[in-house]
Structure formats: structure tokens, C-alpha cells
Design an enzyme around this catalytic site. Structure first.
Site, mmCIF file in Angstrom:
data_model
loop_
_atom_site.group_PDB
_atom_site.id
_atom_site.type_symbol
_atom_site.label_atom_id
_atom_site.label_comp_id
_atom_site.label_asym_id
_atom_site.label_seq_id
_atom_site.Cartn_x
_atom_site.Cartn_y
_atom_site.Cartn_z
ATOM 1 N N SER A 183 -7.320 16.152 -36.225
ATOM 2 C CA SER A 183 -8.140 16.697 -37.314
ATOM 3 C C SER A 183 -7.331 17.798 -37.989
ATOM 4 O O SER A 183 -6.425 18.364 -37.368
ATOM 5 C CB SER A 183 -9.417 17.285 -36.715
ATOM 6 N N TYR B 182 -14.190 22.401 -30.327
ATOM 7 C CA TYR B 182 -13.645 21.234 -31.024
ATOM 8 C C TYR B 182 -12.210 21.532 -31.464
ATOM 9 O O TYR B 182 -11.296 20.738 -31.212
ATOM 10 C CB TYR B 182 -14.518 20.894 -32.241
HETATM 11 N N1 LIG Z 1 -15.443 12.517 -39.784
HETATM 12 C C1 LIG Z 1 -14.656 13.549 -39.949
HETATM 13 O O1 LIG Z 1 -14.862 14.363 -40.870
HETATM 14 C C2 LIG Z 1 -13.480 13.749 -39.035
HETATM 15 C C3 LIG Z 1 -12.505 14.675 -39.428
HETATM 16 C C4 LIG Z 1 -11.402 14.883 -38.614
HETATM 17 C C5 LIG Z 1 -11.259 14.177 -37.440
HETATM 18 N N2 LIG Z 1 -12.229 13.292 -37.064
HETATM 19 C C6 LIG Z 1 -12.035 12.587 -35.799
HETATM 20 O O2 LIG Z 1 -12.140 11.201 -36.011
HETATM 21 C C7 LIG Z 1 -12.507 10.567 -34.787
HETATM 22 C C8 LIG Z 1 -13.611 9.571 -35.062
HETATM 23 O O3 LIG Z 1 -14.779 10.271 -35.461
HETATM 24 P P1 LIG Z 1 -15.739 9.753 -36.638
HETATM 25 O O4 LIG Z 1 -15.702 10.778 -37.697
HETATM 26 O O5 LIG Z 1 -15.450 8.357 -36.970
HETATM 27 O O6 LIG Z 1 -17.171 9.930 -35.935
HETATM 28 P P2 LIG Z 1 -18.196 8.858 -35.328
HETATM 29 O O7 LIG Z 1 -18.655 7.920 -36.373
HETATM 30 O O8 LIG Z 1 -19.208 9.676 -34.606
HETATM 31 O O9 LIG Z 1 -17.305 8.040 -34.285
HETATM 32 C C9 LIG Z 1 -16.967 8.550 -33.024
HETATM 33 C C10 LIG Z 1 -16.572 7.393 -32.119
HETATM 34 O O10 LIG Z 1 -16.200 7.926 -30.850
HETATM 35 C C11 LIG Z 1 -16.896 7.204 -29.842
HETATM 36 N N3 LIG Z 1 -17.155 8.046 -28.674
HETATM 37 C C12 LIG Z 1 -17.772 9.265 -28.655
HETATM 38 N N4 LIG Z 1 -17.894 9.690 -27.405
HETATM 39 C C13 LIG Z 1 -17.348 8.733 -26.607
HETATM 40 C C14 LIG Z 1 -17.180 8.583 -25.201
HETATM 41 N N5 LIG Z 1 -17.612 9.512 -24.323
HETATM 42 N N6 LIG Z 1 -16.576 7.458 -24.742
HETATM 43 C C15 LIG Z 1 -16.145 6.509 -25.591
HETATM 44 N N7 LIG Z 1 -16.269 6.582 -26.919
HETATM 45 C C16 LIG Z 1 -16.874 7.686 -27.417
HETATM 46 C C17 LIG Z 1 -18.190 6.755 -30.508
HETATM 47 O O11 LIG Z 1 -18.678 5.562 -29.891
HETATM 48 P P3 LIG Z 1 -19.924 5.470 -28.864
HETATM 49 O O12 LIG Z 1 -20.910 6.527 -29.232
HETATM 50 O O13 LIG Z 1 -20.399 4.056 -29.076
HETATM 51 O O14 LIG Z 1 -19.306 5.682 -27.521
HETATM 52 C C18 LIG Z 1 -17.712 6.413 -31.906
HETATM 53 O O15 LIG Z 1 -17.212 5.103 -31.946
HETATM 54 C C19 LIG Z 1 -12.901 11.684 -33.833
HETATM 55 O O16 LIG Z 1 -11.854 11.927 -32.928
HETATM 56 C C20 LIG Z 1 -13.096 12.879 -34.749
HETATM 57 O O17 LIG Z 1 -12.859 14.098 -34.103
HETATM 58 C C21 LIG Z 1 -13.327 13.068 -37.845
#
Ligand SMILES: NC(=O)c1ccc[n+]([C@@H]2O[C@H](COP(=O)([O-])OP(=O)(O)OC[C@H]3O[C@@H](n4cnc5c(N)ncnc54)[C@H](OP(=O)(O)O)[C@@H]3O)[C@@H](O)[C@H]2O)c1
Length: 264
Positions: free
Chosen positions: A141, A154
Site C-alpha cells: 500500500s 495497518y
Molecule cells: N482498496 C484499497 O484502497 C487498498 C489500498 C492499498 C492496498 N490495498 C491492499 O490490497 C489488498 C486487497 O484488498 P482489497 O482492497 O481488494 O480489499 P477486499 O475487497 O476486502 O479484499 C481482501 C481480500 O483478502 C482476503 N482475506 C482477508 N482476510 C483473509 C484471511 N484471514 N485469509 C485469507 N484471505 C483473507 C479476503 O477474502 P475472504 O474474506 O474471502 O477471506 C478478500 O479476498 C490488501 O492487501 C489491501 O491491504 C488496498
């Protein structure tokens, strides 16, 4: 364009958001996919929406259950014989002041975002080293590069990834292993819905910054470009990317701006 044809790409956190979009983008480019997350039905939907020629294996598990990681890797090797690209994407965020956050919540964020990631990486690595090639991708991130309020744990978990994978990149370069750290800004996903509050409950709200964030499919396309170019680090963001450059060039100004950010 089929830059990843016949490549075996394992995406964690593939049930929603960036991981789901990555599954579609890699699928369109001809990759064979391993899709992991906890929610099996969501993974099945993602598989059904993958339109490319590659095969898709679903491997649901909780990334914090590190005891099962070697079994999961064995299942992938049995099915596809190799892992070309591991995309460590699974993660959760936080919405709470540091002093109001239970230590067990700090630990939970580290378990999911850091220990889960390095454990799976260590389980996959011997197979990449055996072949003398492989690509480790980490979805960090912008907050892996600087901190903002309400995200102390985080930010800590994402900063930790940079330390670990920068060191690993240097250790493994001569053995054919590449490491790419991706730093997205705001992306329109479920991330704030599932973010943890100080007591460990879910935030359950789509924050305005996330609602106005980048389309995850655009983010995924840009991530594939960075992977294809084997970049060491890539910033995929809107104007919030400025924080990276301010941290380097004018850290005092960044700290001043961050103190005045709307609390959300
Ligand atoms: N969206 C943003 O603004 C943003 C910005 C910077 C970085 N990121 C990073 O991008 C990545 C993806 O996030 P996203 O934004 O796409 O959010 P999201 O839609 O909430 O996706 C998160 C994913 O992680 C999985 N996950 C969460 N806890 C888990 C666990 N204990 N075991 C296995 N899988 C798990 C969830 O699947 P299940 O719940 O089905 O397990 C889901 O598929 C993350 O690392 C986040 O920190 C996001």
C-alpha cells in the site's frame, strides 16, 4: 495480449476487490490460476467469471492458518506442477486510533498482512528455487511507505512487508527469483467494510475515499504491467501518490498534511 499465457499464477485474497480483478486480468492474458481466500462461494463466482483459456484451481484457506500452507503448496504443485507467480494480496485494514486499539487487534493485522504472507512465501520458495525462476508479488500500500491516522497497525504491517521483501529480493536475485512490491492508493473495494475497529469488530462502512477510489480493474491492469516489467516497486494511485515523494523530499510538509487529513 497474452503476456502470461500458460503461467501458473496464485492469487490470495481473490474473492473480492483487487484480487478478484487480478484474477480476471490474468485470466484474459491466458494464465492458469490458483484462487485463494476464505469465502468459497465468492471464489466460485470469480472462477465462473474468468473468461480466459487457462485452468482455474480454487484453494480456499485462511492465510493466518500457517500450519496448512505447505499442504496448500503441495496441492498446487500436484495440480499444476509449478508456481510462476505468487501474488500475496490477501489483507485487512484498520479504522481506529492506536491508543484505542486492543493489542490483539494489532496482532491480528500483523498475522493476516505480514506473517500469513511471509509464511506462504516461504512455503512456495523451495519450488521456485528448484526451477531457478519465480516471481513474488506483494500487494502492499502507499501506507507501506508513510503513515496516516487510524491506520497504525495497518501501516506497521505494510511497512514490515517492505523490509522483509527488500531483503529477500537482494538474497534471491542471483537465483532467478524476482520480487515486486505494489503500492496502491485508494481503490474501490470492500477494504473499509472489513477493516477492524479497536475492539476487533468490523468497520462495516464504505469510506468516502474508497468510494471515490480507483476502479479495481484499472488497478489490476496496472499491476499486471508492473509485474510484466518486473518492477521492484510500483505506485498505483491518484494524487495521494504525492505522499511518497513528499516523504523523500519534504517529510516535514508530509507530516503537516497528514495531521490535517479528514479522519475516516
Ligand atoms: N482498496 C484499497 O484502497 C487498498 C489500498 C492499498 C492496498 N490495498 C491492499 O490490497 C489488498 C486487497 O484488498 P482489497 O482492497 O481488494 O480489499 P477486499 O475487497 O476486502 O479484499 C481482501 C481480500 O483478502 C482476503 N482475506 C482477508 N482476510 C483473509 C484471511 N484471514 N485469509 C485469507 N484471505 C483473507 C479476503 O477474502 P475472504 O474474506 O474471502 O477471506 C478478500 O479476498 C490488501 O492487501 C489491501 O491491504 C488496498
Amino acid at each position: 495480449m497474452e503476456r502470461f499465457r500458460e503461467k501458473v499464477v496464485w492469487i490470495t485474497g481473490a474473492s473480492s476487490g483487487i484480487g478478484e480483478a487480478l484474477a480476471y486480468a490474468f485470466s484474459r492474458e491466458g494464465a492458469h490460476l490458483v484462487l485463494s481466500a476464505r469465502r468459497t462461494e465468492r471464489l466460485e463466482q470469480v472462477r465462473a467469471n474468468c473468461t480466459g483459456p487457462g485452468k482455474v484451481l480454487l484453494l480456499p484457506f485462511d492465510i493466518t492458518q500457517t500450519d496448512c500452507h505447505s499442504t496448500m503448496v503441495a496441492a498446487v504443485i500436484e495440480h499444476f506442477g509449478q508456481v510462476d507467480i505468487l501474488v500475496n494480496n490477501a489483507g485487512i485494514s484498520q479504522r481506529s486510533l492506536a491508543q484505542e486499539t486492543l493489542l490483539e487487534v494489532d496482532r491480528r493485522l500483523m498475522e493476516v498482512n505480514y506473517f500469513g504472507v511471509i509464511s506462504l512465501t516461504k512455503a512456495v520458495l523451495p519450488f521456485m528455487l528448484q526451477r531457478g525462476r519465480g516471481h513474488l508479488v506483494v500487494i502492499s500500500s502507499l501506507l507501506g511507505k508513510f503513515g496516516i491516522p487510524l491506520r497504525s497497525a495497518y501501516c506497521a504491517s505494510k511497512h514490515a512487508l517492505h523490509g522483509f521483501f527488500d531483503a529477500l529480493r537482494a538474497e534471491l536475485h542471483d537465483q532467478g527469483i524476482r520480487v515486486t512490491l505494489i503500492c496502491p492508493g485508494w481503490v474501490r473495494t470492500e477494504v473499509s467494510m472489513h477493516a477492524l475497529r479497536g475492539d476487533g469488530s468490523e468497520h462495516g462502512i464504505v469510506d468516502p475515499s474508497i468510494a471515490k477510489g480507483m476502479d479495481p480493474n484499472v488497478c489490476a491492469r496496472r499491476i499486471l504491467n508492473a509485474i510484466h516489467k518486473r518492477k521492484a516497486e510500483a505506485y498505483i494511485a491518484g494524487p495521494e501518490k504525492l505522499g511518497i515523494y513528499l516523504k523523500r523530499l519534504a517529510p516535514g510538509l508530509l507530516h503537516w498534511i497528514v495531521r490535517r487529513l479528514p479522519i475516516q
